[in-house]
Design an enzyme around this catalytic site. Structure first.
Site, PDB file in Angstrom:
ATOM      1  N   ASP A 206     -36.192  38.647  26.495  1.00  0.00           N
ATOM      2  CA  ASP A 206     -36.939  39.302  25.429  1.00  0.00           C
ATOM      3  C   ASP A 206     -37.700  38.304  24.567  1.00  0.00           C
ATOM      4  O   ASP A 206     -38.786  38.609  24.057  1.00  0.00           O
ATOM      5  CB  ASP A 206     -35.978  40.104  24.544  1.00  0.00           C
ATOM      6  N   GLY A 207     -37.144  37.097  24.394  1.00  0.00           N
ATOM      7  CA  GLY A 207     -37.841  36.085  23.607  1.00  0.00           C
ATOM      8  C   GLY A 207     -39.175  35.700  24.217  1.00  0.00           C
ATOM      9  O   GLY A 207     -40.145  35.432  23.501  1.00  0.00           O
ATOM     10  N   ASN A 312     -41.463  42.996  16.637  1.00  0.00           N
ATOM     11  CA  ASN A 312     -40.084  43.351  16.317  1.00  0.00           C
ATOM     12  C   ASN A 312     -39.903  43.722  14.854  1.00  0.00           C
ATOM     13  O   ASN A 312     -39.657  44.875  14.531  1.00  0.00           O
ATOM     14  CB  ASN A 312     -39.141  42.202  16.683  1.00  0.00           C
ATOM     15  N   ASP A 342     -29.659  40.691  -0.351  1.00  0.00           N
ATOM     16  CA  ASP A 342     -30.048  39.336   0.044  1.00  0.00           C
ATOM     17  C   ASP A 342     -31.430  39.312   0.675  1.00  0.00           C
ATOM     18  O   ASP A 342     -32.038  38.247   0.799  1.00  0.00           O
ATOM     19  CB  ASP A 342     -29.029  38.761   1.033  1.00  0.00           C
ATOM     20  N   THR A 353     -33.305  47.108  18.083  1.00  0.00           N
ATOM     21  CA  THR A 353     -32.192  46.493  18.813  1.00  0.00           C
ATOM     22  C   THR A 353     -32.017  45.021  18.474  1.00  0.00           C
ATOM     23  O   THR A 353     -31.169  44.361  19.079  1.00  0.00           O
ATOM     24  CB  THR A 353     -32.426  46.623  20.331  1.00  0.00           C
ATOM     25  N   TYR A 355     -32.675  42.131  14.949  1.00  0.00           N
ATOM     26  CA  TYR A 355     -32.050  41.780  13.676  1.00  0.00           C
ATOM     27  C   TYR A 355     -31.653  43.008  12.868  1.00  0.00           C
ATOM     28  O   TYR A 355     -30.637  43.014  12.168  1.00  0.00           O
ATOM     29  CB  TYR A 355     -32.994  40.908  12.846  1.00  0.00           C
ATOM     30  N   SER A 356     -32.421  44.065  12.938  1.00  0.00           N
ATOM     31  CA  SER A 356     -32.108  45.282  12.191  1.00  0.00           C
ATOM     32  C   SER A 356     -30.759  45.848  12.611  1.00  0.00           C
ATOM     33  O   SER A 356     -29.963  46.293  11.773  1.00  0.00           O
ATOM     34  CB  SER A 356     -33.208  46.321  12.400  1.00  0.00           C
ATOM     35  N   LEU A 357     -30.468  45.824  13.892  1.00  0.00           N
ATOM     36  CA  LEU A 357     -29.178  46.315  14.373  1.00  0.00           C
ATOM     37  C   LEU A 357     -28.037  45.439  13.877  1.00  0.00           C
ATOM     38  O   LEU A 357     -26.968  45.946  13.505  1.00  0.00           O
ATOM     39  CB  LEU A 357     -29.179  46.362  15.910  1.00  0.00           C
ATOM     40  N   SER A 358     -28.253  44.131  13.840  1.00  0.00           N
ATOM     41  CA  SER A 358     -27.214  43.222  13.354  1.00  0.00           C
ATOM     42  C   SER A 358     -26.917  43.451  11.879  1.00  0.00           C
ATOM     43  O   SER A 358     -25.790  43.225  11.423  1.00  0.00           O
ATOM     44  CB  SER A 358     -27.654  41.765  13.555  1.00  0.00           C
TER      45      SER A 358
END
Length: 376
Positions: A206-207, A312, A342, A353, A355-358
């Site tokens: 994906d990167g 993303n 923060d 799927t 950073y938002s998911l994390s």
């Protein structure tokens, strides 16, 4: 993914976000970092207001012009072309509905186009993929296409030009005509001339797809992604079957398109911060030596700075400050809420799927035209 840098003097710059569309293509059901843009490079929206609505909407981007024979755009725009009341709220809703309808039609109907120039993006710092890039390049060069005894023009990363693993010298020695067909791309070439590429192949995860999205900030060619990385949300094709996939795409079966939303993010800076780097020390001394320097500061007029096309998400964090930040969230110049956290993640459905998911955000289907707001 795009992570924000901490601004100078711990002052957060306001950021505006608007959605746009980019496309990725392939032979099946599948689903694309950022070049700064100046204010002068943006289109004049005031001129568009005097253009018939159907004409403005019919050609959303360069590559979409090639899809007119595959999509019945007139039927899709039949209702909204009946009356032209500008960009009212109801008209924007109808436009969004029409865009989704065109997206559905593009996914259902195969598009048959001559693919004569292919760009290959290889995952960085993975030597094993260099050999696969060499294998793929050689096959594309020598496989006859479109009535010729040779293949298509292939662009590979300029860093591979002197790579011993890629071994371009031996490849060119097999057929002298390959010398005019094997070329090398740089980020500048992708930024300035994206229309020369008919298809983009990515070898990685994906990167690599996100990096490809960064390479093409405005015009996004069709992208076919092979799964050769650690994550594969955006890479649905197996490299072991690359011959089958590419023969279908470049043959009679054609390709199907899946549109993905991207954000157009613009940073607005304070005039003093924007000109701080160019101000001389003498002018600074004269400013602070005046009796009342605050009276000399003009009213705050934000200066439009960098602009990015984001696939993303956009991340705004508190930077080096140890305190919780208060972020005022506006939509169409109306205050929606104040986020005390923060930071904040503004994500596309594709980025749901990541950073938002994390951070506890929801999973959203890519076809949903939504903007995800996830506090950190």
């Amino acid at each position: 993914a795009l992570a924000s840098r901490s601004p100078k003097n711990n002052q957060l710059a306001p950021i505006s976000i608007q959605p746009s569309l980019s496309s990725r293509m392939g032979t099946g059901d599948y689903d694309d970092r950022q070049r700064p843009k100046t204010a002068s490079s943006q289109p004049d929206l005031s001129q568009n207001l005097h253009t018939p609505f159907a004409a403005r909407f019919k050609y959303p981007c360069f590559f979409h012009q090639r899809f007119d024979d595959a999509v019945n755009t007139d039927r899709v725009l039949e209702e909204i072309a009946a009356e032209d009341d500008g960009y009212s709220h109801s008209r924007l809703i109808q436009t969004a509905t029409s865009v989704r309808e065109i997206s559905k039609q593009l996914q259902r109907r195969p598009i048959k186009r001559a693919v004569k120039t292919i760009l290959i993006v290889t995952k960085a710092r993975d030597n094993s993929l260099v050999y696969l890039t060499r294998e793929l390049t050689e096959w594309l060069l020598k496989t006859p296409r479109y009535g010729s005894d040779l293949g298509v023009t292939v662009f590979v990363d300029a860093k591979l030009q002197r790579s011993k693993r890629f071994d371009a010298t031996t490849l060119l020695a097999t057929n002298p005509r390959y010398e005019s067909m094997l070329k090398y791309w740089t980020p500048d070439l992708c930024w300035t001339s994206p229309e020369i590429f008919d298809l983009v192949l990515t070898l990685g995860g994906d990167g690599t797809v996100l990096y490809t999205s960064w390479l093409f900030q405005r015009i996004v060619p069709p992208i076919l992604s092979f799964s050769l990385g650690s994550l594969g949300f955006l890479t649905n094709f197996e490299f072991a079957s690359y011959k089958t996939h590419l023969n279908r795409t470049m043959g009679d079966q054609g390709m199907r398109v899946n549109l993905r939303m991207r954000f157009t993010c613009t940073v607005f800076r304070s005039p003093m911060n924007a000109s701080a780097t160019s101000a001389s020390s003498s002018s600074s001394r004269s400013l602070f030596s005046s009796p009342n320097p605050l009276h000399q500061i003009p009213p705050f007029e934000p200066v439009e700075g960098e602009q990015f096309e984001v696939l993303n998400e956009l991340v705004i964090d508190r930077g080096p400050s140890p305190y919780v930040s208060n972020l005022e969230l506006y939509g169409d110049n109306n205050l929606l809420t104040v986020v005390q956290a923060d930071g904040c993640i503004i994500s596309t459905p594709t980025g749901s799927t990541a950073y938002s998911l994390s951070a506890g955000g929801p999973l959203t289907h890519p076809s949903i035209p939504g903007i995800l707001l996830t506090p950190i």
